[in-house]
Design an enzyme around this catalytic site. Structure first.
Site, PDB file in Angstrom:
ATOM      1  N   PRO A   9      16.555   8.313 -15.158  1.00 10.81           N
ATOM      2  CA  PRO A   9      17.674   7.456 -14.241  1.00 10.81           C
ATOM      3  C   PRO A   9      17.097   7.464 -12.823  1.00 10.81           C
ATOM      4  O   PRO A   9      16.817   8.481 -12.328  1.00 10.81           O
ATOM      5  CB  PRO A   9      18.855   7.973 -14.459  1.00 10.81           C
ATOM      6  CG  PRO A   9      18.728   9.298 -15.300  1.00 10.81           C
ATOM      7  CD  PRO A   9      17.321   9.352 -15.814  1.00 10.81           C
ATOM      8  N   GLU A  10      16.636   6.317 -12.381  1.00 15.54           N
ATOM      9  CA  GLU A  10      16.455   6.311 -10.824  1.00 15.54           C
ATOM     10  C   GLU A  10      17.476   5.208 -10.484  1.00 15.54           C
ATOM     11  O   GLU A  10      18.448   5.012 -11.066  1.00 15.54           O
ATOM     12  CB  GLU A  10      14.917   5.540 -10.742  1.00 15.54           C
ATOM     13  CG  GLU A  10      13.895   6.397 -11.398  1.00 15.54           C
ATOM     14  CD  GLU A  10      12.491   5.917 -11.325  1.00 15.54           C
ATOM     15  OE1 GLU A  10      12.163   5.114 -10.243  1.00 15.54           O
ATOM     16  OE2 GLU A  10      11.465   6.159 -12.059  1.00 15.54           O
TER      17      GLU A  10
END
Length: 272
Positions: A9-10
DNA sequence: CACGCCTCCTGTGCGC
DNA sequence: TGCGCACAGGAGGCGT
């Protein structure tokens, strides 16, 4: 060539999670609490959450920041494999938050890289990356001239600078590779002049905004609160494409290591 | 201070 | 088939 991909997750993934969590959590009170004490340092003052009311669900970079009553904040980082759901908890549940509407929010994190902290509002002394976090890339605070000047001052490989979270918030391995590919900048380049800095500034905004529209990139681990996958993976040009033809020039994309991270780039298009 | 390297974790996929 | 091992990586910490 086969590559193991996680799909960490960014910013776009965390933003997509935030958008799903916000309507469910805003105004709710946490009435019961459990968390896995291992590893201890990844959970800080979580007990303070008991009885607190969640006022909002916001995001800074890759952090979810939830203002609480009593002038506290809940700060969540999904690490590599963190995700949320409203039950049921399985063997990878690391934290469970019982809400005053009878539901239970489960934080699931197989690799245990996620972090959960309760802090006094705005006191990020115990979360140094958040304390020194750069501007939000999709806001007006992300100033192109300041970004260019910072890149000029930096002696690190440009990809390391992007991953460092100080020049700009929320860019991780996937979107760093994508933005560098779009601007034809070699990830290991230590010299990025003002023209290329300006292009990189725009490309960062583009790759992040496009991914948010598709609710993020899912390879394996990332999923949203409702269990759905993001739809951005088929649109990637660089990340995970080693051995495949460059979409621009057809040269085989190459994988290397920059800043201790797997890095995919086009050896023909992308120049130092 | 800036930079770079090591560590934390564990599921996955590969080679033998 | 089963075992062992390399690999994935964000952020924290520390050494230079």
């Amino acid at each position: 060539m086969r590559v193991t991909l996680a799909g960490v997750p960014e910013l776009p993934e965390v933003e997509s999670v935030r958008r799903q969590l916000a309507p469910e959590l805003t105004g709710r009170r946490v009435v019961s609490l459990w968390w896995d004490p291992h590893p201890e340092q990844r959970f800080s003052d979580v007990a303070l959450l008991e009885g607190r009311r969640i006022e909002r669900v916001t995001r800074r970079g890759k952090y979810l920041v939830c203002p609480l009553d009593e002038d506290l904040e809940l700060v969540l980082h999904l690490g590599m494999t963190g995700s949320f759901s409203f039950g049921p908890a399985d063997a990878y549940a690391r934290a469970r938050f019982g809400l005053d509407d009878g539901r239970e929010l489960v934080f699931r994190d197989p690799r245990r890289f996620g972090r959960v902290s309760v802090v006094e509002a705005g006191d990020y002394a115990g979360i140094p990356t958040l304390a020194a976090l750069g501007p939000e890339p999709l806001s007006d605070d992300f100033d192109v001239d300041a970004f260019a000047a910072a890149l000029r001052r930096s002696n690190a490989p440009v990809k390391a600078a992007l991953l460092g979270q100080r020049l700009v918030a929320g860019v991780g391995n996937i979107y760093a590779d994508e933005a560098l590919w779009r601007t034809r900048i070699h990830p290991a380049s230590r010299r990025v002049g003002p023209g290329r800095a300006r292009a990189l500034h725009a490309a960062i905004r583009e790759v992040l905004a496009e991914s948010i529209e598709r609710e993020g990139t899912t390879f394996r681990d990332y999923q949203m609160v409702n269990g759905d996958s993001g739809r951005n993976a088929p649109f990637l040009s660089a990340y995970g494409q080693a051995g495949l033809p460059c979409p621009r020039c057809g040269t085989a994309m190459r994988k290397t290591v920059v800043a201790q991270r797997g890095t995919t780039y086009c050896p023909r298009c992308q120049r130092t």
